[in-house]
Write a protein that holds these residues in place. Structure first.
Motif, PDB file in Angstrom:
ATOM      1  N   MET A  89     -12.263  28.007  28.019  1.00  9.52           N
ATOM      2  CA  MET A  89     -13.287  29.964  27.606  1.00  9.52           C
ATOM      3  C   MET A  89     -13.345  30.580  26.595  1.00  9.52           C
ATOM      4  N   GLU A  90     -14.563  30.872  26.217  1.00  6.43           N
ATOM      5  CA  GLU A  90     -14.239  31.234  24.884  1.00  6.43           C
ATOM      6  C   GLU A  90     -14.760  33.287  24.831  1.00  6.43           C
ATOM      7  N   LEU A  91     -13.724  33.810  24.020  1.00  9.02           N
ATOM      8  CA  LEU A  91     -14.556  34.870  24.081  1.00  9.02           C
ATOM      9  C   LEU A  91     -15.408  35.072  23.414  1.00  9.02           C
ATOM     10  N   PRO A  92     -15.722  36.440  23.428  1.00  7.10           N
ATOM     11  CA  PRO A  92     -16.928  36.560  22.673  1.00  7.10           C
ATOM     12  C   PRO A  92     -16.406  37.637  21.292  1.00  7.10           C
ATOM     13  N   PRO A  93     -17.059  37.031  20.355  1.00  2.00           N
ATOM     14  CA  PRO A  93     -16.771  37.707  19.125  1.00  2.00           C
ATOM     15  C   PRO A  93     -15.935  38.718  18.142  1.00  2.00           C
ATOM     16  N   LEU A  94     -14.796  39.464  18.061  1.00  4.15           N
ATOM     17  CA  LEU A  94     -14.237  40.354  17.700  1.00  4.15           C
ATOM     18  C   LEU A  94     -15.203  41.342  15.869  1.00  4.15           C
ATOM     19  N   ALA A 107      -1.637  33.260  45.484  1.00  7.34           N
ATOM     20  CA  ALA A 107      -2.077  34.838  44.708  1.00  7.34           C
ATOM     21  C   ALA A 107      -3.375  35.216  45.024  1.00  7.34           C
ATOM     22  N   TYR A 108      -4.670  34.430  45.310  1.00  9.69           N
ATOM     23  CA  TYR A 108      -5.554  35.411  45.800  1.00  9.69           C
ATOM     24  C   TYR A 108      -5.211  35.063  47.810  1.00  9.69           C
ATOM     25  N   ALA A 109      -5.038  34.711  47.939  1.00 10.51           N
ATOM     26  CA  ALA A 109      -4.450  34.849  49.102  1.00 10.51           C
ATOM     27  C   ALA A 109      -3.547  35.851  49.693  1.00 10.51           C
ATOM     28  N   ALA A 110      -2.894  36.021  49.023  1.00 13.86           N
ATOM     29  CA  ALA A 110      -2.370  37.403  49.250  1.00 13.86           C
ATOM     30  C   ALA A 110      -2.173  38.494  48.674  1.00 13.86           C
ATOM     31  N   GLY A 111      -3.316  38.491  48.288  1.00  8.01           N
ATOM     32  CA  GLY A 111      -3.566  39.498  47.681  1.00  8.01           C
ATOM     33  C   GLY A 111      -3.829  40.286  46.753  1.00  8.01           C
ATOM     34  N   LEU A 112      -3.531  39.572  45.531  1.00  9.83           N
ATOM     35  CA  LEU A 112      -2.770  39.918  44.180  1.00  9.83           C
ATOM     36  C   LEU A 112      -3.661  39.770  43.220  1.00  9.83           C
ATOM     37  N   VAL A 113      -4.546  39.050  43.424  1.00 10.58           N
ATOM     38  CA  VAL A 113      -5.342  39.303  42.386  1.00 10.58           C
ATOM     39  C   VAL A 113      -7.188  39.083  43.109  1.00 10.58           C
ATOM     40  N   ASP A 114      -8.677  39.741  42.792  1.00 12.33           N
ATOM     41  CA  ASP A 114      -9.667  39.637  43.627  1.00 12.33           C
ATOM     42  C   ASP A 114      -9.763  39.332  43.354  1.00 12.33           C
ATOM     43  N   ALA A 115     -10.117  38.020  42.470  1.00 14.77           N
ATOM     44  CA  ALA A 115     -11.635  36.895  42.383  1.00 14.77           C
ATOM     45  C   ALA A 115     -10.234  35.167  41.499  1.00 14.77           C
ATOM     46  N   VAL A 116     -10.983  34.133  42.625  1.00 14.99           N
ATOM     47  CA  VAL A 116     -10.344  33.013  41.568  1.00 14.99           C
ATOM     48  C   VAL A 116     -11.479  32.453  40.366  1.00 14.99           C
ATOM     49  N   VAL A 117     -11.926  32.768  39.800  1.00 17.21           N
ATOM     50  CA  VAL A 117     -13.233  31.984  39.100  1.00 17.21           C
ATOM     51  C   VAL A 117     -12.671  30.779  37.938  1.00 17.21           C
ATOM     52  N   ALA A 146     -18.778  36.046  32.749  1.00 19.84           N
ATOM     53  CA  ALA A 146     -19.274  36.900  33.133  1.00 19.84           C
ATOM     54  C   ALA A 146     -19.481  37.170  34.426  1.00 19.84           C
ATOM     55  N   TRP A 147     -17.953  36.773  35.122  1.00 18.99           N
ATOM     56  CA  TRP A 147     -16.953  38.026  35.331  1.00 18.99           C
ATOM     57  C   TRP A 147     -16.357  39.002  35.412  1.00 18.99           C
ATOM     58  N   VAL A 148     -16.060  39.089  34.125  1.00 20.84           N
ATOM     59  CA  VAL A 148     -15.533  40.022  33.398  1.00 20.84           C
ATOM     60  C   VAL A 148     -17.129  40.905  33.157  1.00 20.84           C
ATOM     61  N   GLU A 149     -18.091  40.378  32.929  1.00 18.06           N
ATOM     62  CA  GLU A 149     -19.105  41.488  32.759  1.00 18.06           C
ATOM     63  C   GLU A 149     -19.602  42.161  33.326  1.00 18.06           C
ATOM     64  N   GLY A 175     -23.114  43.056  33.617  1.00 20.28           N
ATOM     65  CA  GLY A 175     -24.072  41.766  34.458  1.00 20.28           C
ATOM     66  C   GLY A 175     -24.193  42.632  35.942  1.00 20.28           C
ATOM     67  N   ASP A 176     -24.593  41.722  36.381  1.00 16.72           N
ATOM     68  CA  ASP A 176     -25.135  41.485  37.588  1.00 16.72           C
ATOM     69  C   ASP A 176     -24.331  40.438  38.467  1.00 16.72           C
ATOM     70  N   ALA A 177     -23.753  40.439  39.734  1.00 22.76           N
ATOM     71  CA  ALA A 177     -23.141  39.383  39.936  1.00 22.76           C
ATOM     72  C   ALA A 177     -23.353  40.180  42.041  1.00 22.76           C
ATOM     73  N   PRO A 178     -23.800  39.437  42.669  1.00 23.37           N
ATOM     74  CA  PRO A 178     -24.517  40.166  43.693  1.00 23.37           C
ATOM     75  C   PRO A 178     -23.411  39.159  44.416  1.00 23.37           C
ATOM     76  N   LEU A 179     -23.190  40.610  45.431  1.00 28.27           N
ATOM     77  CA  LEU A 179     -21.724  40.171  47.502  1.00 28.27           C
ATOM     78  C   LEU A 179     -22.757  39.025  47.068  1.00 28.27           C
ATOM     79  N   VAL A 180     -22.084  37.920  47.675  1.00 28.99           N
ATOM     80  CA  VAL A 180     -22.391  36.635  48.026  1.00 28.99           C
ATOM     81  C   VAL A 180     -21.556  36.698  49.797  1.00 28.99           C
TER      82      VAL A 180
END
Length: 461
Positions: free
Chosen positions: A1-6, A176-186, A193-196, A202-207
């Protein structure tokens, strides 16, 4: 993953001393061109990025100082923070000077939160130790890259200090996800895109995932109140989370171990909101203690970020099992009521199916409480009422009218503000209008007025 430039990178010139005189460490510092964390800003966010290639991403005094300064600059600029973690923990060569950075960075994260600003974490592999146990775990929403190692102590440390292999029972993105420690596995290529989407850029419809073919209810509902209960429970009737999928343009999940209570940082039209929705079709449809804790987290987030809250109620009630009892379900319901009572922003609830007892009303103590035409809300389910009053749950149909649980009854009693037609389009329109009109504090005015209406003017001799 590449972060956007600072557009700006901060504090590149900061360098650590050798506080312990650790053998060989001064030479390592002389050769280091960069530190284990990079900080700066893009056009829209402050970024704190861990760099595992620099001494295993370990957090020493420079990393801690850079993190603290980044949070405080974000507060000054009124910007959200994105934390990208990749670290083996505290820097042993700096000893306790390293370890105290946990408290400093945690405090900085809290200053940012108290300023009403959003923070988003993306945990890369590995994320362990002091970084994970300080600012890395204090972000409002958190995702982990697929297949990442994540945990307080690394698996090798666990094995060699306790003599027990973790064996896949922990320390993975999936556990970690199964235990509810994080909100998503990406996936790495989807991570930014998840961060945005979490930032609202950005849009990420509820699936919803596979829901099966909507069944046809076998028999037409009866007449009267019992018929309304049957309609509210109808197998083909959309439940709260299904209404949310139509209502919300974008959704970033706030995850817990309870499948019935769902929450998300969402967008309704152009409006940023926090949404809590029941999924009556998950399990037995009853909210568990962790579901109420999720609701409290969502309510707190709405308050801190100055966002309105929308809840979609559809549950026969809270889980009454022994397991739920031992995990404090009554206390969690109470704390959910209290969180809604103290919410400083506007709130709107819609009962879209069955509202059962305090476990449902815990999401309904809002500035506007709406109900769909063929939904019901009751102090207790008709079967439970019949079991108590008639000692026979089979008499539920006869008891139902006595509970005044239909939408018309509830409007007459002053319990709800309005009745909404049984279509998703009507809910979307009603919620939008209610969000425009609701004022924090209306929740108390409505419940006080309904209570006053119910008081008798008879004088007790």
């Amino acid at each position: 993953m590449e972060l956007p430039p600072l557009v700006e990178e901060w504090d590149r010139d900061l360098r650590s001393g050798d506080p312990l005189g650790f053998p060989g460490y001064a030479a390592v510092l002389d050769e280091m061109a960069e530190e284990s964390v990079r900080t700066g800003r893009t056009q829209h966010v402050v970024v704190i990025e861990g760099r595992f290639e620099v001494l295993g991403g370990s957090m020493g005094v420079v990393a801690g100082e850079k993190v603290c300064r980044a949070y405080d600059r974000a507060v000054d600029a009124r910007l959200p923070v994105v934390v990208v973690t990749r670290s083996g923990g505290a820097r042993m060569q700096e000893g306790m000077v390293s370890l105290i950075q946990m408290g400093r960075t945690a405090a900085a994260a809290r200053r940012h939160a108290r300023a009403g600003l959003l923070s988003v974490a993306l945990h890369r592999s590995p994320t362990t130790g002091g970084v994970f146990a300080s600012y890395g775990s204090l972000c409002d929403v958190r995702a982990v890259e697929a297949e990442a190692t994540i945990g307080f102590a690394g698996p090798r440390v666990v094995a060699q200090t306790t003599g027990t292999e973790v064996g896949g029972r922990s320390h993975t993105s999936a556990t970690a996800y199964a235990a509810g420690l994080v909100d998503a596995v990406v996936a790495p290529h989807d991570a930014w895109a998840w961060v945005e989407a979490a930032l609202g850029h950005g849009d990420a419809p509820l699936v919803l995932g596979p829901r099966g073919v909507a069944p046809t209810d076998v028999e037409p509902p009866a007449a009267g109140a019992w018929g309304e209960v049957q309609r509210a429970r109808g197998a083909s009737r959309p439940t709260g989370i299904e209404v949310a999928a139509e209502l919300c343009r974008s959704w970033t999940d706030l995850h817990s171990t309870d499948p019935v209570t769902r929450a998300g940082l969402a967008s309704i039209g152009d409006r940023r909101v926090v949404v809590i929705a029941h999924d009556r079709k998950a399990g037995d449809g009853r909210s568990r203690p962790d579901g109420f804790r999720l609701a409290q987290r969502a309510i707190d987030l709405a308050g801190r970020l100055a966002l309105p809250l929308v809840t979609l109620i559809d549950t026969p009630g809270a889980d009454p099992s022994s397991d739920a009892e031992l995990h404090g379900v009554a206390g969690e319901i109470a704390r959910t009521f209290a969180a809604l009572a103290e919410l400083p922003t506007a709130s709107v609830a819609v009962c879209v199916g069955e509202g059962g007892s305090g476990g449902a009303l815990a999401l309904g103590h809002t500035d506007r409480l709406l109900i769909q035409e063929h939904a019901v809300f009751s102090v207790i389910g008709p079967e439970g009422a019949a079991a108590i009053l008639e000692r026979d749950a089979g008499k539920a149909a006869a008891v139902a009218p006595k509970l005044r649980l239909t939408s018309g009854d509830l409007l007459e009693l002053g319990i709800v503000d309005a009745v909404v037609p049984d279509t998703t389009a009507a809910v979307i329109d009603a919620v939008s209008r209610a969000l425009d009109e609701a004022q924090p504090g209306d929740r108390a005015r409505r419940t006080d007025a309904a209570s006053a209406l119910a008081l008798s003017d008879r004088v007790v001799p």
